[in-house]
Design a protein around this motif. Structure first.
Motif: not given
Length: 288
Positions: A54-80
């Motif tokens: 129950g402690e894990a947190k993430g990033a709720p919906p948010h916008p991006h424009r004009g660049f690129e993002t790299i998400q590198y997960v070393l441990d854990g799971d992220i649903a995009n």
């Protein structure tokens, strides 16, 4: 020292903040003293931290424009998920490369399974700028599982995972719009690795865990070494215990950078337009 060997020009300490729904991050830049390292805009490290159910947190919906993002997960799971309909779970050892381009709404949340069970969370978020001529590109999501990210072990005690660019005979799987090198290096105690970046490219080394040395200069856990741009080679070592580092290099874009939260453009007027476009739903909306 050979004339093509790079040296360390400055060392930056990280600061600690919170992002998304309140997860803690360690950030070597951007800061007031180091706003960006062209073409890289940001490096955030989340964890490593052991989370209870129950402690894990993430990033709720948010916008991006004009660049690129790299998400590198070393441990854990992220649903995009994003407003263009892309959905993918990035599990430990995997990565997502998201080209925001003309604009996208995105969320990155712990999977229901990881939220329920808890566990170790450790990941990186890296932002790479786009030149003005590419900021209107259609958004694109590229995903890679751990098996898709090539690794190589050197005779000098280093295991290198290459996310982008080429190093030690292997090439990362992601198509990039700006020439960059992104390498996760695991150094055994006393291990070392030599890297090459073209003269004129910016290069840096960030210590994820342990203590390292870059071009002979000691570098503590969480610190970032910025290298000069004159040479082509630099060496990273773990002089004592084992260490892990992130190696970044890239060709500078050399354009004005105007940024506000999730938008990175060239002018203030373009930022205002991005905010209006997001408010009017032109970057799409997350499915209900």
């Amino acid at each position: 020292m050979a004339p093509t060997e790079r040296t360390v020009t400055r060392v930056a300490r990280p600061f600690h903040t919170h992002e998304g729904a309140g997860f803690p991050v360690r950030r070597p830049f951007p800061t007031t003293e180091l706003p960006f390292l062209d073409p890289f805009l940001m490096v955030d490290q989340v964890g490593p931290i052991d989370l209870a159910p129950g402690e894990a947190k993430g990033a709720p919906p948010h916008p991006h424009r004009g660049f690129e993002t790299i998400q590198y997960v070393l441990d854990g799971d992220i649903a995009n998920a994003d407003s263009r309909g892309h959905r993918a779970v990035v599990r430990g050892g995997g990565a997502q490369w998201l080209t925001a381009g003309s604009g996208i709404v995105h969320e990155a949340l712990p999977t229901e399974e990881f939220l329920a069970t808890g566990g170790r969370q450790h990941m990186l978020q890296i932002w790479v700028n786009l030149p003005a001529r590419l900021k209107s590109l259609p958004p694109r999501s590229q995903n890679a599982e751990a098996a898709d990210l090539p690794s190589v072990t050197t005779p000098d005690g280093a295991e290198l995972t290459v996310l982008a660019g080429s190093s030690h005979g292997v090439t990362g799987p992601f198509g990039t719009h700006t020439p960059v090198l992104v390498v996760h290096a695991r150094l055994a105690a006393g291990g070392r690795a030599e890297f090459t970046a073209p003269a004129g490219h910016n290069a840096m080394v960030y210590v994820l865990t342990g203590d390292a040395a870059v071009a002979g200069r000691p570098l503590a856990d969480g610190h970032l070494a910025v290298l000069d741009r004159d040479g082509e080679h630099f060496t990273v070592e773990a002089p004592g215990a084992a260490a892990e580092v992130l190696v970044l290099a890239g060709e500078p874009i050399g354009e004005p950078v105007a940024r506000s939260g999730p938008f990175v453009m060239n002018t203030a007027a373009e930022l205002r337009q991005a905010e209006k476009d997001f408010a009017n739903g032109l970057m799409g909306r997350m499915p209900v």
